[in-house]
Design a protein around this motif. Structure first.
Motif, PDB file in Angstrom:
ATOM      1  N   ARG A  79       0.839  -1.206   0.000  1.00  0.00           N
ATOM      2  CA  ARG A  79       0.000   0.000   0.000  1.00  0.00           C
ATOM      3  C   ARG A  79       0.873   1.255   0.000  1.00  0.00           C
ATOM      4  NH1 ARG A  79      -3.369  -2.792   3.892  1.00  0.00           N
ATOM      5  NH2 ARG A  79      -5.419  -3.273   3.016  1.00  0.00           N
ATOM      6  N   ASN A  80       1.821   1.301   0.938  1.00  0.00           N
ATOM      7  CA  ASN A  80       2.695   2.461   1.065  1.00  0.00           C
ATOM      8  C   ASN A  80       4.011   2.162   0.360  1.00  0.00           C
ATOM      9  OD1 ASN A  80       3.963   4.800   1.785  1.00  0.00           O
ATOM     10  ND2 ASN A  80       3.709   4.549   3.994  1.00  0.00           N
ATOM     11  N   LEU A  81       3.930   2.018  -0.961  1.00  0.00           N
ATOM     12  CA  LEU A  81       5.084   1.578  -1.730  1.00  0.00           C
ATOM     13  C   LEU A  81       6.244   2.571  -1.697  1.00  0.00           C
ATOM     14  CD1 LEU A  81       6.100  -0.760  -3.434  1.00  0.00           C
ATOM     15  CD2 LEU A  81       5.167   0.377  -5.454  1.00  0.00           C
ATOM     16  N   PRO A  82       6.017   3.891  -1.825  1.00  0.00           N
ATOM     17  CA  PRO A  82       7.154   4.817  -1.797  1.00  0.00           C
ATOM     18  C   PRO A  82       7.974   4.724  -0.511  1.00  0.00           C
ATOM     19  CG  PRO A  82       5.208   5.917  -2.643  1.00  0.00           C
ATOM     20  CD  PRO A  82       4.751   4.588  -2.115  1.00  0.00           C
ATOM     21  N   ALA A  83       7.288   4.650   0.640  1.00  0.00           N
ATOM     22  CA  ALA A  83       8.003   4.560   1.914  1.00  0.00           C
ATOM     23  C   ALA A  83       8.773   3.253   2.010  1.00  0.00           C
ATOM     24  CB  ALA A  83       7.030   4.679   3.078  1.00  0.00           C
ATOM     25  N   LEU A  84       8.144   2.168   1.559  1.00  0.00           N
ATOM     26  CA  LEU A  84       8.785   0.861   1.635  1.00  0.00           C
ATOM     27  C   LEU A  84      10.014   0.807   0.731  1.00  0.00           C
ATOM     28  CD1 LEU A  84       8.238  -1.878   3.060  1.00  0.00           C
ATOM     29  CD2 LEU A  84       7.196  -2.639   0.931  1.00  0.00           C
ATOM     30  N   CYS A  85       9.877   1.335  -0.468  1.00  0.00           N
ATOM     31  CA  CYS A  85      11.011   1.342  -1.402  1.00  0.00           C
ATOM     32  C   CYS A  85      12.146   2.213  -0.873  1.00  0.00           C
ATOM     33  CB  CYS A  85      10.563   1.835  -2.775  1.00  0.00           C
ATOM     34  SG  CYS A  85       9.465   0.675  -3.640  1.00  0.00           S
ATOM     35  N   GLY A  86      11.782   3.315  -0.206  1.00  0.00           N
ATOM     36  CA  GLY A  86      12.803   4.163   0.391  1.00  0.00           C
ATOM     37  C   GLY A  86      13.545   3.454   1.504  1.00  0.00           C
ATOM     38  N   ASP A 126      16.041   2.175  -5.221  1.00  0.00           N
ATOM     39  CA  ASP A 126      16.680   2.952  -6.292  1.00  0.00           C
ATOM     40  C   ASP A 126      18.179   2.695  -6.317  1.00  0.00           C
ATOM     41  OD1 ASP A 126      14.309   4.020  -7.145  1.00  0.00           O
ATOM     42  OD2 ASP A 126      14.496   5.876  -5.988  1.00  0.00           O
ATOM     43  N   GLY A 127      18.778   2.609  -5.139  1.00  0.00           N
ATOM     44  CA  GLY A 127      20.207   2.324  -5.064  1.00  0.00           C
ATOM     45  C   GLY A 127      20.538   0.936  -5.586  1.00  0.00           C
ATOM     46  N   LEU A 128      19.672  -0.043  -5.303  1.00  0.00           N
ATOM     47  CA  LEU A 128      19.892  -1.394  -5.811  1.00  0.00           C
ATOM     48  C   LEU A 128      19.805  -1.415  -7.323  1.00  0.00           C
ATOM     49  CD1 LEU A 128      17.824  -3.566  -3.277  1.00  0.00           C
ATOM     50  CD2 LEU A 128      20.286  -3.159  -3.307  1.00  0.00           C
ATOM     51  N   ARG A 135      20.479   1.029  -9.386  1.00  0.00           N
ATOM     52  CA  ARG A 135      21.669   1.662  -9.965  1.00  0.00           C
ATOM     53  C   ARG A 135      22.907   0.777  -9.832  1.00  0.00           C
ATOM     54  NH1 ARG A 135      19.341   6.220  -7.375  1.00  0.00           N
ATOM     55  NH2 ARG A 135      20.724   5.918  -5.570  1.00  0.00           N
ATOM     56  N   ALA A 136      23.022   0.101  -8.699  1.00  0.00           N
ATOM     57  CA  ALA A 136      24.231  -0.691  -8.436  1.00  0.00           C
ATOM     58  C   ALA A 136      24.248  -2.010  -9.201  1.00  0.00           C
ATOM     59  CB  ALA A 136      24.368  -0.948  -6.936  1.00  0.00           C
ATOM     60  N   TYR A 137      23.068  -2.626  -9.350  1.00  0.00           N
ATOM     61  CA  TYR A 137      23.032  -3.988  -9.887  1.00  0.00           C
ATOM     62  C   TYR A 137      22.128  -4.114 -11.111  1.00  0.00           C
ATOM     63  CZ  TYR A 137      24.558  -4.456  -5.033  1.00  0.00           C
ATOM     64  OH  TYR A 137      25.201  -4.294  -3.836  1.00  0.00           O
ATOM     65  N   GLY A 138      21.903  -3.007 -11.803  1.00  0.00           N
ATOM     66  CA  GLY A 138      20.961  -3.007 -12.923  1.00  0.00           C
ATOM     67  C   GLY A 138      21.320  -3.929 -14.060  1.00  0.00           C
ATOM     68  N   ASP A 139      22.584  -4.397 -14.131  1.00  0.00           N
ATOM     69  CA  ASP A 139      22.963  -5.296 -15.221  1.00  0.00           C
ATOM     70  C   ASP A 139      22.395  -6.698 -15.028  1.00  0.00           C
ATOM     71  OD1 ASP A 139      24.634  -5.450 -12.966  1.00  0.00           O
ATOM     72  OD2 ASP A 139      26.265  -6.374 -14.126  1.00  0.00           O
ATOM     73  N   TRP A 140      22.024  -7.039 -13.777  1.00  0.00           N
ATOM     74  CA  TRP A 140      21.434  -8.364 -13.557  1.00  0.00           C
ATOM     75  C   TRP A 140      20.171  -8.337 -12.696  1.00  0.00           C
ATOM     76  CZ3 TRP A 140      21.375  -9.565  -8.351  1.00  0.00           C
ATOM     77  CH2 TRP A 140      22.317  -8.925  -7.542  1.00  0.00           C
ATOM     78  N   LEU A 141      19.836  -7.180 -12.123  1.00  0.00           N
ATOM     79  CA  LEU A 141      18.666  -7.061 -11.254  1.00  0.00           C
ATOM     80  C   LEU A 141      17.608  -6.162 -11.894  1.00  0.00           C
ATOM     81  CD1 LEU A 141      17.197  -7.391  -8.485  1.00  0.00           C
ATOM     82  CD2 LEU A 141      18.439  -5.344  -7.741  1.00  0.00           C
ATOM     83  N   THR A 142      16.375  -6.674 -11.968  1.00  0.00           N
ATOM     84  CA  THR A 142      15.225  -5.893 -12.428  1.00  0.00           C
ATOM     85  C   THR A 142      14.249  -5.743 -11.274  1.00  0.00           C
ATOM     86  OG1 THR A 142      15.436  -6.754 -14.685  1.00  0.00           O
ATOM     87  CG2 THR A 142      13.316  -5.759 -14.082  1.00  0.00           C
ATOM     88  N   VAL A 143      13.833  -4.515 -10.977  1.00  0.00           N
ATOM     89  CA  VAL A 143      12.887  -4.262  -9.886  1.00  0.00           C
ATOM     90  C   VAL A 143      11.550  -3.841 -10.483  1.00  0.00           C
ATOM     91  CG1 VAL A 143      12.367  -2.905  -7.825  1.00  0.00           C
ATOM     92  CG2 VAL A 143      14.736  -3.581  -8.322  1.00  0.00           C
ATOM     93  N   VAL A 144      10.496  -4.552 -10.109  1.00  0.00           N
ATOM     94  CA  VAL A 144       9.146  -4.275 -10.594  1.00  0.00           C
ATOM     95  C   VAL A 144       8.292  -3.858  -9.398  1.00  0.00           C
ATOM     96  CG1 VAL A 144       7.101  -5.201 -11.750  1.00  0.00           C
ATOM     97  CG2 VAL A 144       9.386  -5.962 -12.446  1.00  0.00           C
ATOM     98  N   SER A 145       7.717  -2.658  -9.431  1.00  0.00           N
ATOM     99  CA  SER A 145       6.899  -2.157  -8.324  1.00  0.00           C
ATOM    100  C   SER A 145       5.429  -2.267  -8.689  1.00  0.00           C
ATOM    101  CB  SER A 145       7.251  -0.696  -8.031  1.00  0.00           C
ATOM    102  OG  SER A 145       8.625  -0.576  -7.708  1.00  0.00           O
ATOM    103  N   VAL A 146       4.631  -2.788  -7.747  1.00  0.00           N
ATOM    104  CA  VAL A 146       3.193  -2.921  -7.944  1.00  0.00           C
ATOM    105  C   VAL A 146       2.503  -2.138  -6.826  1.00  0.00           C
ATOM    106  CG1 VAL A 146       1.248  -4.508  -8.215  1.00  0.00           C
ATOM    107  CG2 VAL A 146       3.557  -5.221  -8.904  1.00  0.00           C
ATOM    108  N   PRO A 147       2.152  -0.870  -7.060  1.00  0.00           N
ATOM    109  CA  PRO A 147       1.547  -0.057  -5.990  1.00  0.00           C
ATOM    110  C   PRO A 147       0.104  -0.432  -5.740  1.00  0.00           C
ATOM    111  CG  PRO A 147       1.603   1.179  -8.026  1.00  0.00           C
ATOM    112  CD  PRO A 147       2.319  -0.117  -8.317  1.00  0.00           C
ATOM    113  N   GLY A 148      -0.386  -0.054  -4.548  1.00  0.00           N
ATOM    114  CA  GLY A 148      -1.795  -0.229  -4.235  1.00  0.00           C
ATOM    115  C   GLY A 148      -2.620   0.852  -4.911  1.00  0.00           C
TER     116      GLY A 148
END
Length: 333
Positions: free
Chosen positions: A208-215, A220-222, A224-237
């Motif tokens: 539900r509170n996706l921005p706070a949780l992601c912070g 965002d840091g993950l 930038r650091a691991y974007g060559d092998w890590l994909t982050v998908v956010s599903v907000p409420g």
């Protein structure tokens, strides 16, 4: 504590009678006229009972890790009901990314709750917990809103709950986090970053509170650091609708699944239950699905010891509850 003292002094089962006799004789010397045969019998039986408990505790603990004390180094609020609590253990705390461990505050003695570190083991030993204050809970509101820098927390022995990267071998990973179930999966990502084995990882996060949780998790840091092998998908409420209830999170999982890719799920009971059903219906192979182990009660030394002896037979569901409620690691009352 009795078990550790029993081990420290190298006691043996036959030592109980000698120790009990010594205690009884010492008490007799200072008891005065009130001492009698009945007093001697009660003291002897009491001593033997305590020593039996100590012996049983020592057998149960074996060479397992100690409960250790940790000092709170920082408490960072991420909203009205979310906080990041960083703790530095006084003693050595051996854990693997994805593990859970029982935590107790001296403000609530005897109330242990399972939490999962949001980081892989660090050289300085610090452990970071992401905690949500559960409405009506006894422990989480205290950890989020009252515990302050410099206070102590008791940290119990870590327990494997089915979230470690080892469960997937060398397969590519699809990590699925609901709410603060993100914490142990963030730790797994950190561990994978330090591994010589490189694999593709997709992290799907819903809350539900996706921005706070992601912070809190520094997503965002993950990226930038691991974007060559890590994909982050956010599903907000959607407003007050939890993305878990809306089905959006599991839909995103099915969209990113490929046969042979290990799917690891951590989150609230609803997510765990629905993942077991709907992800299999949606076409995910049962051998590829791994969900976290659920603890329905607070820390219990007996059940912990049993879990360690039979770790290879534990099958999924994550977390710790209050008064029998089923909660998840990383989001307990």
């Amino acid at each position: 504590m009795l078990g550790r003292l029993y081990q420290r002094f190298g006691l043996l089962p036959g030592d109980g009678a000698v120790i009990a006799a010594a205690v009884v004789d010492t008490v007799r010397r200072f008891a005065g006229e009130s001492w009698g045969s009945e007093s001697a019998r009660m003291w002897e039986q009491g001593c033997l009972r305590v020593l039996r408990l100590a012996e049983q505790s020592a057998e149960m603990l074996g060479d397992g890790p100690l409960v250790t004390c940790g000092v709170v180094e920082s408490v960072v609020s991420a909203g009205a009901d979310l906080a990041v609590v960083s703790v530095r253990p006084v003693g050595r705390l051996d854990f693997v990314a994805g593990d859970a461990l029982p935590v107790c505050s001296p403000r609530l003695p005897g109330r242990w709750r399972w939490l999962s570190p949001a980081n892989a083991p660090r050289p300085d030993g610090t452990v970071e917990f992401h905690i949500r204050a559960i409405a009506g809970g006894a422990v989480s509101p205290v950890l989020v809103g009252q515990v302050a820098v410099g206070e102590s927390l008791w940290l119990g022995p870590p327990c494997e709950v089915g979230l470690s990267a080892a469960t997937a071998g060398d397969a590519d990973l699809l990590l699925v986090a609901g709410g603060t179930g993100l914490a142990p999966l963030r730790a797994v990502v950190e561990q994978l970053a330090a591994s010589p084995v490189r694999r593709r990882v997709t992290l799907v996060v819903g809350a539900r509170n996706l921005p706070a949780l992601c912070g809190m998790a520094g997503l965002d840091g993950l990226r930038r650091a691991y974007g060559d092998w890590l994909t982050v998908v956010s599903v907000p409420g959607d407003g007050d609708v939890d993305p878990l209830a809306a089905g959006g999170l599991l839909g995103a999982v099915l969209l990113h699944y490929e046969p042979g890719r290990a799917v690891v799920v951590c989150g609230p009971p609803q997510l765990i239950e629905e993942a077991r059903t709907w992800l299999l219906v949606g076409g995910i192979d049962s051998d590829d699905l791994h969900v976290a182990v659920t603890f329905r009660h607070g820390f219990d030394a007996v059940s912990w010891a049993s879990r360690q002896r039979h770790a290879d037979t534990v099958v999924a569901e994550v977390a710790g509850g209050e008064a029998g409620d089923d909660r998840r690691v990383g989001d307990v009352p």
